[in-house]
Write a protein that holds these residues in place. Structure first.
Motif, PDB file in Angstrom:
ATOM      1  N   ILE A 163      31.907  43.457  42.399  1.00 14.73           N
ATOM      2  CA  ILE A 163      32.773  44.394  43.119  1.00 14.73           C
ATOM      3  C   ILE A 163      34.233  43.956  43.015  1.00 14.73           C
ATOM      4  O   ILE A 163      35.136  44.805  42.894  1.00 14.73           O
ATOM      5  CB  ILE A 163      32.316  44.497  44.590  1.00 14.73           C
ATOM      6  CG1 ILE A 163      31.009  45.289  44.661  1.00 14.73           C
ATOM      7  CG2 ILE A 163      33.384  45.159  45.454  1.00 14.73           C
ATOM      8  CD1 ILE A 163      30.428  45.429  46.043  1.00 14.73           C
ATOM      9  N   CYS A 164      34.505  42.659  43.031  1.00 11.79           N
ATOM     10  CA  CYS A 164      35.875  42.177  42.857  1.00 11.79           C
ATOM     11  C   CYS A 164      36.418  42.574  41.484  1.00 11.79           C
ATOM     12  O   CYS A 164      37.575  43.017  41.345  1.00 11.79           O
ATOM     13  CB  CYS A 164      35.930  40.657  43.013  1.00 11.79           C
ATOM     14  SG  CYS A 164      35.654  40.087  44.712  1.00 11.79           S
ATOM     15  N   ILE A 165      35.587  42.431  40.464  1.00  9.69           N
ATOM     16  CA  ILE A 165      35.996  42.848  39.115  1.00  9.69           C
ATOM     17  C   ILE A 165      36.242  44.355  39.087  1.00  9.69           C
ATOM     18  O   ILE A 165      37.215  44.841  38.476  1.00  9.69           O
ATOM     19  CB  ILE A 165      34.918  42.454  38.085  1.00  9.69           C
ATOM     20  CG1 ILE A 165      34.813  40.918  38.000  1.00  9.69           C
ATOM     21  CG2 ILE A 165      35.230  43.040  36.714  1.00  9.69           C
ATOM     22  CD1 ILE A 165      33.661  40.419  37.161  1.00  9.69           C
ATOM     23  N   GLY A 179      41.661  44.639  48.882  1.00  5.68           N
ATOM     24  CA  GLY A 179      40.275  45.116  48.882  1.00  5.68           C
ATOM     25  C   GLY A 179      39.280  43.978  48.796  1.00  5.68           C
ATOM     26  O   GLY A 179      38.238  43.980  49.458  1.00  5.68           O
ATOM     27  N   MET A 180      39.599  42.963  47.968  1.00 12.45           N
ATOM     28  CA  MET A 180      38.714  41.792  47.857  1.00 12.45           C
ATOM     29  C   MET A 180      38.589  41.075  49.190  1.00 12.45           C
ATOM     30  O   MET A 180      37.487  40.710  49.618  1.00 12.45           O
ATOM     31  CB  MET A 180      39.264  40.824  46.793  1.00 12.45           C
ATOM     32  CG  MET A 180      39.050  41.261  45.355  1.00 12.45           C
ATOM     33  SD  MET A 180      39.923  40.181  44.197  1.00 12.45           S
ATOM     34  CE  MET A 180      39.335  38.571  44.702  1.00 12.45           C
ATOM     35  N   GLY A 181      39.726  40.870  49.848  1.00 17.82           N
ATOM     36  CA  GLY A 181      39.694  40.149  51.118  1.00 17.82           C
ATOM     37  C   GLY A 181      38.864  40.860  52.169  1.00 17.82           C
ATOM     38  O   GLY A 181      38.015  40.240  52.843  1.00 17.82           O
ATOM     39  N   ILE A 182      39.122  42.171  52.310  1.00 12.72           N
ATOM     40  CA  ILE A 182      38.382  42.925  53.322  1.00 12.72           C
ATOM     41  C   ILE A 182      36.902  43.021  52.965  1.00 12.72           C
ATOM     42  O   ILE A 182      36.025  42.822  53.819  1.00 12.72           O
ATOM     43  CB  ILE A 182      38.991  44.331  53.478  1.00 12.72           C
ATOM     44  CG1 ILE A 182      40.391  44.233  54.082  1.00 12.72           C
ATOM     45  CG2 ILE A 182      38.101  45.213  54.347  1.00 12.72           C
ATOM     46  CD1 ILE A 182      41.082  45.558  54.233  1.00 12.72           C
ATOM     47  N   SER A 183      36.596  43.310  51.697  1.00 14.58           N
ATOM     48  CA  SER A 183      35.200  43.511  51.287  1.00 14.58           C
ATOM     49  C   SER A 183      34.382  42.230  51.437  1.00 14.58           C
ATOM     50  O   SER A 183      33.265  42.240  51.970  1.00 14.58           O
ATOM     51  CB  SER A 183      35.143  44.008  49.839  1.00 14.58           C
ATOM     52  OG  SER A 183      35.778  45.256  49.716  1.00 14.58           O
TER      53      SER A 183
END
Length: 364
Positions: free
Chosen positions: A117-119, A139-143
Motif C-alpha cells: 500500500i505504501c508503494i 497517507g503512509m503515516g495515517i494508514s
C-alpha cells in the motif's frame, strides 16, 4: 488463520455491530479536501458517489471472517484507488483498508500488505493534486498508524477468546469436581444407611418366618427410623449440601456409639470453621463413627480438638488396634475431602487405631 468478529460472544458481537457506524466519523477527513474544491463539481460528485460502495464494503468487512474478508477489503481498496485522482481525501479510505488488513491477517501478511500500500500511495502521488509527496508520506503515516490499531484489536480479540476458552475449561473442571463431591457425599451419607436397611429387612424377614413377630417389629421400627434419617440427610445434601454442623451432629454420632455400649470422650472445643470446612469435617466424622459402629470392637472412642497457631488438629482414637487398613471408598473419600480443604491426614494402626486430621486456619 485468526477468527474474526463472528467468533466473539453473541451479546458482544451485537454491541460491536451496533456501534460500528461510530468509526465512520473518521471519514470527516475525507470531506475536508472537498470543501476546498470550489467549482470542481465533477470531482466532488465522483468522490461522494464512491462513498456508497465504500461504506457498503466497510459494513461487509465488519461482519466478515478471515476467509472472506478479502472481498470487502478489495472493494474498499478499489474505491480508494479510483477516488485518488479526484480527491486527496482518499488517504482516509486507505487507513480503513489498512485497519481491516491488520485486524484479519497474520503479522507477516499484514506487513507485506502495508508495504504494497505504501508503494501504491507513491504511485498514485503523481495523479493527486498535492504539493510534493504530501499525499504519499501523509497517507503512509495515517494508514500504517491506523493499521497498527487493527493489529492491536486482533490481539485483543484473540486474548478475549483465549480467556473465554479458559473460563469454559474452568467451569467444566468445576462441574466435574462438583460431580465427584456429590458422589462422595452420597456414598458417605447413604452407603451405611442402605446397608443397614438391607440387613434389617433381611433379619425382619427371617424373624417373621420364625414367627418371632415382636423381634421382627423391632427391626422394622429401626428400619423405618433409618429410612427417615436417610431421607432427612438426602434433603440436607440436595439443599446446597448444607450440613447441620459439628455442634449438632457430634451428639447424635456419639449417642450412636453409646447405644452400642462404647464410651465416647470428646475433648477440646469444636473449632470455628468456614461453612465448607465445617460441612466436610462433619461428613468425615460421620464416616469415622459409622465405620467404628459397624466394624470395630472398641470399648472407648475419643475425639480430641486441638487449636494450634496455624492449624486445627482433630484426632480420632479407638482403643483397639487395626491389623490391616484397606483404603476403600470411605478412606479415599476422607482424603479427597481433606485435600479439598488443603489439609493433611495420617493414621496409625497400633497399639490403637488413631487418625489425625490437620486443617490450616484461614487468614482473617
Amino acid at each position: 488463520m485468526h477468527d474474526a468478529i463472528l467468533n466473539t460472544p453473541k451479546a458482544e458481537k451485537s454491541y460491536e455491530q451496533k456501534t460500528s457506524w461510530v468509526y465512520l466519523l473518521n471519514l470527516g477527513f475525507y470531506f475536508i479536501p472537498l470543501f476546498f474544491m470550489q467549482g470542481q463539481w465533477v470531482n466532488i460528485t465522483i468522490a461522494l458517489a464512491l462513498l456508497i460502495p465504500f461504506i457498503g464494503g466497510y459494513f461487509w468487512a465488519y461482519n466478515s471472517t478471515t476467509e472472506n474478508a478479502i472481498y470487502p477489503i478489495s472493494l474498499m481498496l478499489a474505491c480508494a484507488i479510483i477516488g485518488s485522482p479526484f480527491t486527496s481525501g482518499t488517504i482516509s479510505l486507505f487507513s480503513f483498508v489498512c485497519f481491516f488488513i491488520g485486524f484479519f491477517y497474520p503479522l507477516k501478511t499484514t506487513v507485506m500488505s502495508f508495504i504494497c500500500i505504501c508503494i501504491l500511495l507513491f504511485a498514485l502521488n503523481g495523479v493527486v493534486d498535492t504539493v510534493g509527496y504530501y499525499f504519499a508520506f501523509y497517507g503512509m503515516g495515517i494508514s500504517i498508524g491506523v493499521g497498527a490499531f487493527g493489529v492491536i484489536e486482533q490481539n485483543r480479540q484473540r486474548i478475549k477468546r483465549q480467556q473465554k476458552r479458559s473460563q469454559d475449561e474452568i467451569a467444566s473442571l468445576a462441574t466435574a469436581l462438583e460431580r465427584e463431591r456429590i458422589a462422595r457425599d452420597l456414598h458417605d451419607i447413604m452407603g451405611h444407611n442402605l446397608s443397614s436397611i438391607a440387613l434389617k429387612a433381611e433379619l425382619a424377614s427371617k424373624l417373621l418366618i420364625a414367627n418371632q413377630t415382636d423381634q421382627a417389629q423391632i427391626q422394622l421400627n429401626q428400619l423405618s427410623d433409618i429410612a427417615r434419617e436417610s431421607l432427612s440427610q438426602i434433603r440436607q445434601t440436595v439443599s446446597n449440601y448444607k450440613h447441620k454442623g459439628l455442634s449438632a451432629c457430634l451428639p447424635a454420632l456419639s449417642q450412636s456409639l453409646r447405644d452400642k455400649g462404647m464410651e465416647v470422650i470428646i475433648e477440646g472445643e469444636t473449632p470455628v470453621l468456614a461453612e465448607l470446612a465445617e460441612s466436610q469435617l462433619a461428613l468425615i466424622l460421620t464416616e469415622l463413627f459409622h465405620n467404628c459402629l459397624k466394624h470395630s470392637t472398641a470399648e472407648r472412642v475419643q475425639l480430641t480438638f486441638s487449636d494450634e497457631s496455624t492449624e486445627n488438629i482433630i484426632t480420632f482414637t479407638q482403643n483397639t488396634r487395626v491389623n490391616n487398613v484397606i483404603e476403600g471408598n470411605g478412606l479415599k473419600g476422607i482424603r479427597e475431602r481433606i485435600g479439598l480443604l488443603n489439609g493433611s491426614i495420617n493414621y496409625q494402626c497400633s497399639p490403637e487405631f488413631s487418625l489425625t486430621i490437620c486443617l490450616p486456619k484461614q487468614p482473617n
